[in-house]
Scaffold this active site. Structure first.
Site, short mmCIF file in Angstrom:
data_model
loop_
_atom_site.label_atom_id
_atom_site.label_comp_id
_atom_site.label_asym_id
_atom_site.label_seq_id
_atom_site.Cartn_x
_atom_site.Cartn_y
_atom_site.Cartn_z
N ASN A 59 -8.39 90.58 -14.64
CA ASN A 59 -8.17 90.28 -15.89
C ASN A 59 -6.18 90.41 -15.30
O ASN A 59 -6.25 92.14 -14.77
CB ASN A 59 -8.05 90.64 -17.64
CG ASN A 59 -9.50 90.00 -17.47
OD1 ASN A 59 -9.39 88.42 -17.86
ND2 ASN A 59 -9.43 90.52 -19.09
N ARG A 93 -14.94 87.11 -17.17
CA ARG A 93 -14.91 86.80 -15.80
C ARG A 93 -16.39 87.33 -15.10
O ARG A 93 -16.53 87.15 -13.84
CB ARG A 93 -14.17 88.63 -15.65
CG ARG A 93 -13.07 88.06 -15.37
CD ARG A 93 -12.40 89.92 -15.79
NE ARG A 93 -12.56 90.43 -16.38
CZ ARG A 93 -13.08 91.57 -17.20
NH1 ARG A 93 -12.95 92.13 -15.80
NH2 ARG A 93 -13.02 92.42 -18.13
#
Length: 84
Positions: free
Chosen positions: A26, A8
């Site tokens: 997520n 990320r």
């Protein structure tokens, strides 16, 4: 599914550098969801970056959908996980 490879943050840094707005998070099942908005060239570059992944990552599938979003956050942000 992403586990411990900094995916990320890696995507967010790349998106910010490219001037792409949006977010990444997520999901409860271990997969990752992102929305991004920008000019065609940076968006294509971001898609390729996501498909490649950071070092030590193995990207198995990327599903791209053009959703015509409203204005997304700039700079690109990392959001909290969605718990299922």
């Amino acid at each position: 599914m992403v586990q411990g490879v900094g995916f990320r943050q890696w995507v967010a840094r790349g998106a910010r550098t490219m001037g792409v707005g949006g977010w990444i998070r997520n999901l409860a099942d271990g997969s990752v969801e992102l929305e991004a908005e920008g000019d065609a060239e940076p968006m294509a570059a971001l898609e390729q970056k996501v498909r490649r992944g950071p070092p030590h990552a193995k990207v198995e599938h990327v599903h791209v959908v053009d959703v015509g979003t409203d204005a997304l956050p700039i700079p690109f942000e990392v959001r909290r996980q969605i718990d299922g």
